[in-house]
Design an enzyme around this catalytic site. Sequence first.
Site, PDB file in Angstrom:
ATOM      1  N   ARG A   1     -71.049 -12.376  45.377  1.00 24.00           N
ATOM      2  CA  ARG A   1     -72.180 -13.115  45.924  1.00 24.00           C
ATOM      3  C   ARG A   1     -72.946 -14.177  45.284  1.00 24.00           C
ATOM      4  NH1 ARG A   1     -73.930 -10.929  51.212  1.00 24.00           N
ATOM      5  NH2 ARG A   1     -76.017 -11.162  50.561  1.00 24.00           N
TER       6      ARG A   1
ATOM      7  N   ASP B   1     -87.359 -14.990  45.658  1.00 25.18           N
ATOM      8  CA  ASP B   1     -87.417 -15.101  47.165  1.00 25.18           C
ATOM      9  C   ASP B   1     -88.408 -15.883  47.662  1.00 25.18           C
ATOM     10  OD1 ASP B   1     -87.177 -14.693  49.911  1.00 25.18           O
ATOM     11  OD2 ASP B   1     -86.072 -12.607  49.684  1.00 25.18           O
TER      12      ASP B   1
ATOM     13  N   TYR C   1     -90.359  -4.617  48.445  1.00 21.14           N
ATOM     14  CA  TYR C   1     -89.630  -5.937  48.287  1.00 21.14           C
ATOM     15  C   TYR C   1     -90.249  -7.038  47.857  1.00 21.14           C
ATOM     16  CZ  TYR C   1     -86.056  -9.774  48.092  1.00 21.14           C
ATOM     17  OH  TYR C   1     -85.530 -10.821  48.141  1.00 21.14           O
TER      18      TYR C   1
END
Length: 244
Positions: A16, A143, A156
């Site tokens: 990925r 992120d 997370y």
Amino acid sequence: MELQGKTAVITGGAVRVGKAITLALAEAGCHVFIHYGRSATPALETQQAAQAYGIRAEIYSADLNDATVVQSIIPAATAAFGHVDILINNAAIFPEEDSFTGTDLALWDELFYINLRAPFLLCQAFAAQRPSDRPGCIVNVLDARVRRPYPDHFAYRLTKSALWQMTEMLAHELAPHITVNGVALGAILPPPGKGQDYLDNLAQARVPLQRPGSAAIVAQNVLHLLRQDFLTGVILPIDGGEFL
Ligand SMILES: NC(=O)c1ccc[n+]([C@@H]2O[C@H](COP(=O)([O-])OP(=O)(O)OC[C@H]3O[C@@H](n4cnc5c(N)ncnc54)[C@H](OP(=O)(O)O)[C@@H]3O)[C@@H](O)[C@H]2O)c1
């Protein structure tokens, strides 16, 4: 940094987003040390695809849950290549169930071990092996969602928020010889079990540019950060404006 002839460690570099970064580095002439966890067959395939660019590519399996094993990665790469110029902290886990009430201690520990402690130990080992007169680069994969403090993906988010802060702290700590930057991803690839349609629909609804990104776009931006020797402590959002 000129990438030709340099050496890079990429965690989770077999699949990925990590695979796209690995192959972009290889295409740029950089030797790659591909870390993987369980993806042994994809690691071999990515190694072969990287070698097709005429560079050296090694694969190395290490469970990022285990601190001792994590600490073996940089020494293994230096044993293979002599030194490591670039570290890409890409590997992470993103559990589906990770709410405030639903996150138990085992999941909390696993998230913090893999997503935060492993990059910390790798940065430490990377910095320790760098000769003080040679430039080095670290890129952490973050992120973009942590720019907004919503409570979804609870633990997370905390790991990625801390890694964001660590990126900026290490930019200070490791200057002037090592640059430390990050890419903060938005909708790039569908989560496991979901197809491209899911991501396209989500992006249409939420992303100002009304389309998802791609692993190739992430890789291009990682290489951009690596090539810029006056950038450090920069976190580049790659999210089509979603978290503005
Ligand atoms: N995909 C997105 O749209 C998106 C969005 C925001 C942020 N990100 C961030 O971008 C990065 C890459 O995302 P991705 O979607 O490509 O991730 P992914 O498909 O979930 O892959 C995660 C990688 O981490 C490795 N890994 C996980 N647990 C491990 C362990 N215990 N030991 C060793 N390796 C382990 C896996 O290696 P093996 O397969 O070999 O086990 C895999 O290569 C991550 O940091 C993620 O948080 C991605």
